[in-house]
Scaffold this active site. Structure first.
Site, PDB file in Angstrom:
ATOM      1  N   GLU A  34       0.831  -1.205   0.000  1.00  0.00           N
ATOM      2  CA  GLU A  34       0.000   0.000   0.000  1.00  0.00           C
ATOM      3  C   GLU A  34       0.859   1.245   0.000  1.00  0.00           C
ATOM      4  O   GLU A  34       1.841   1.330   0.744  1.00  0.00           O
ATOM      5  CB  GLU A  34      -0.911  -0.030   1.230  1.00  0.00           C
ATOM      6  CG  GLU A  34      -2.277   0.543   0.992  1.00  0.00           C
ATOM      7  CD  GLU A  34      -3.108  -0.300   0.029  1.00  0.00           C
ATOM      8  OE1 GLU A  34      -3.169   0.073  -1.165  1.00  0.00           O
ATOM      9  OE2 GLU A  34      -3.685  -1.305   0.463  1.00  0.00           O
ATOM     10  N   ASP A  37       2.879   2.074  -4.956  1.00  0.00           N
ATOM     11  CA  ASP A  37       2.861   2.147  -6.434  1.00  0.00           C
ATOM     12  C   ASP A  37       3.500   3.431  -6.969  1.00  0.00           C
ATOM     13  O   ASP A  37       4.312   3.394  -7.888  1.00  0.00           O
ATOM     14  CB  ASP A  37       1.459   1.894  -7.031  1.00  0.00           C
ATOM     15  CG  ASP A  37       0.382   2.890  -6.664  1.00  0.00           C
ATOM     16  OD1 ASP A  37       0.613   3.736  -5.775  1.00  0.00           O
ATOM     17  OD2 ASP A  37      -0.710   2.834  -7.282  1.00  0.00           O
ATOM     18  N   SER A 126     -13.775   1.773  -7.921  1.00  0.00           N
ATOM     19  CA  SER A 126     -14.874   1.853  -8.884  1.00  0.00           C
ATOM     20  C   SER A 126     -14.469   2.726 -10.073  1.00  0.00           C
ATOM     21  O   SER A 126     -14.916   2.500 -11.195  1.00  0.00           O
ATOM     22  CB  SER A 126     -16.142   2.392  -8.226  1.00  0.00           C
ATOM     23  OG  SER A 126     -15.900   3.670  -7.693  1.00  0.00           O
ATOM     24  N   SER A 127     -13.594   3.701  -9.846  1.00  0.00           N
ATOM     25  CA  SER A 127     -13.231   4.563 -10.981  1.00  0.00           C
ATOM     26  C   SER A 127     -12.322   3.833 -11.967  1.00  0.00           C
ATOM     27  O   SER A 127     -12.489   3.985 -13.179  1.00  0.00           O
ATOM     28  CB  SER A 127     -12.628   5.887 -10.530  1.00  0.00           C
ATOM     29  OG  SER A 127     -11.719   5.695  -9.504  1.00  0.00           O
ATOM     30  N   ASP A 171      -4.450   0.429  -9.497  1.00  0.00           N
ATOM     31  CA  ASP A 171      -5.866   0.101  -9.668  1.00  0.00           C
ATOM     32  C   ASP A 171      -6.184  -0.246 -11.125  1.00  0.00           C
ATOM     33  O   ASP A 171      -6.890  -1.215 -11.417  1.00  0.00           O
ATOM     34  CB  ASP A 171      -6.747   1.274  -9.209  1.00  0.00           C
ATOM     35  CG  ASP A 171      -6.373   1.759  -7.823  1.00  0.00           C
ATOM     36  OD1 ASP A 171      -5.668   1.023  -7.110  1.00  0.00           O
ATOM     37  OD2 ASP A 171      -6.791   2.874  -7.460  1.00  0.00           O
TER      38      ASP A 171
END
Ligand code: GLA
Length: 380
Positions: A34, A37, A126-127, A171
């Site tokens: 976490e 990235d 969700s994006s 993501d």
């Protein structure tokens, strides 16, 4: 009825006739890795069984017309001439179109219904699901080859340059590249990844605290900046390039805050690499321990957890059959993820929900999830 069936039904009602194609892109949960990235480091997410689905039909012109079944709203734009208007879901799709056009891909118009079941704002991306579903829709309609890595970059660029959210690449990469039954160890600098099978006999359980992150952009950008400062101190561009030995040898010269931020990122990279190894070896117990350590580091060093996340994580850990639990995603609210023995899942979810009590923006929820495939075309 599944969301794809619902999307087709809504299509018939709204546009009339049948859609030509059905596409899907999943949300994700990150098992470990976490805030690594954007430091060029490692992440280990999986694509989940919650996604964005689009039922679409070719048009003979340059128009894109959409109906969001979730918002009960319509929107349209012309591929020949469009610009950013105001914060709205359609801007994610325009942003994708814009970045595809920048790659000189010949885009064609389409109309469609979109429908999703990734809870919004909960840290399950969700994006990214919306961006990758839109990219897949364009690729089907315009008939250009599907390159998952490049399409993930298109999605990230849409979010960074068009929508204005400064996210990393995790993501979009997992929404594009996920594989059934596997998590994905991704090197966020080279964008090379490895599918790692989930261990037998355990389930990945997502716990939505019902709290939502406020002011997250500023805190997220602040963390990024602190990481850049730490990297500059070590004379590298990305913290990924600081070996733990170098860090611990020189850490005293850093301010306390910068030291804590960097310590999280550097140790998290190590944990993530080990997590992928032990996972591949079927060692779920060790994976759970690493997840616990990740949470503690995010809470104490990176300081992106909140009380609700800490509470749900501690409740989870105290349940029999729970091998590990941590917050997941950007933090400051949203979801935690737990690794639970399959036979304990039922009691685990019941007990954690019964004990977790908090004033929340939306209902707390539990999703027992499965690792699914990345963005794809579905059979109708
Ligand atoms: C958000 C961002 C990701 C990543 C995580 C933290 O989900 O979109 O790129 O930085 O936070 O790991």
């Amino acid at each position: 009825m599944s969301i794809q069936e619902k999307a087709i039904q809504e299509f018939r009602e709204f546009f009339g006739g049948e859609p030509d194609e059905l596409v899907r892109a999943p949300g994700r949960v990150n098992l470990i890795g976490e805030h690594t990235d954007y430091n060029g480091g490692f992440v280990l997410p999986m694509a989940i069984n919650r996604s964005m689905v689009m039922a679409i039909r070719y048009r003979g012109d340059q128009k894109v017309k959409l109906m969001s079944a979730d918002f009960h709203q319509t929107a349209s734009f012309d591929l020949d001439d469009f610009s950013y208007q105001k914060p709205h879901w359609v801007e994610y799709i325009k942003g994708v179109a814009h970045n595809l056009k920048q790659r000189n891909l010949p885009l064609k118009g389409w109309e469609g219904v979109m429908m999703g079941d990734v809870p919004r704002g909960s840290g399950l991306s969700s994006s990214a699901a919306l961006e990758l579903a839109a990219a897949k829709a364009f690729s089907e309609v315009s008939n250009f080859p599907w390159d998952p890595v490049d399409m993930a970059v298109v999605g990230q660029e849409a979010e960074n340059n068009w929508v204005g959210v400064n996210c990393g690449i995790m993501d979009q990469m997992i929404s594009a590249c996920g594989q059934e039954g596997h998590a994905y160890l991704l090197d966020c600098r080279s964008l090379e990844g490895k599918h790692v099978p989930l261990p037998e006999g355990v389930k990945v359980v997502i716990l939505d605290t019902g709290t939502r992150r406020g002011l997250v952009d500023s805190a997220y950008n602040e963390r990024r900046q602190q990481c850049e400062e730490a990297a500059a101190f070590f004379g590298v561009e990305l913290l990924r390039d600081v070996e733990p030995e170098t860090f611990f040898a020189k850490a005293d010269a850093l301010s306390e805050l910068t030291r804590k931020r960097a310590r999280h990122v550097i140790t998290e990279d190590q944990r993530t690499l080990e997590a992928a190894e032990v996972m591949a070896a079927g060692n779920a117990e060790r994976l759970g321990i690493l997840m616990n350590e990740s949470h503690d580091s995010l809470r104490d060093d990176f300081e992106v957890s909140n009380d609700a996340l800490n509470e749900i994580v501690m409740l989870s850990r105290s349940e029999p059959g729970c091998l590990g639990a941590r917050m997941t995603g950007a933090g400051f609210g949203g979801c935690a993820v737990a690794l639970v023995r399959s036979e304990s899942v039922e009691a685990f979810t019941k007990n954690v929900m019964a004990k977790y009590q908090r004033e929340t923006v939306s209902e707390p929820a539990v999703y027992v999830t499965e690792a699914t495939q990345g963005a794809c075309r579905l059979e109708k």
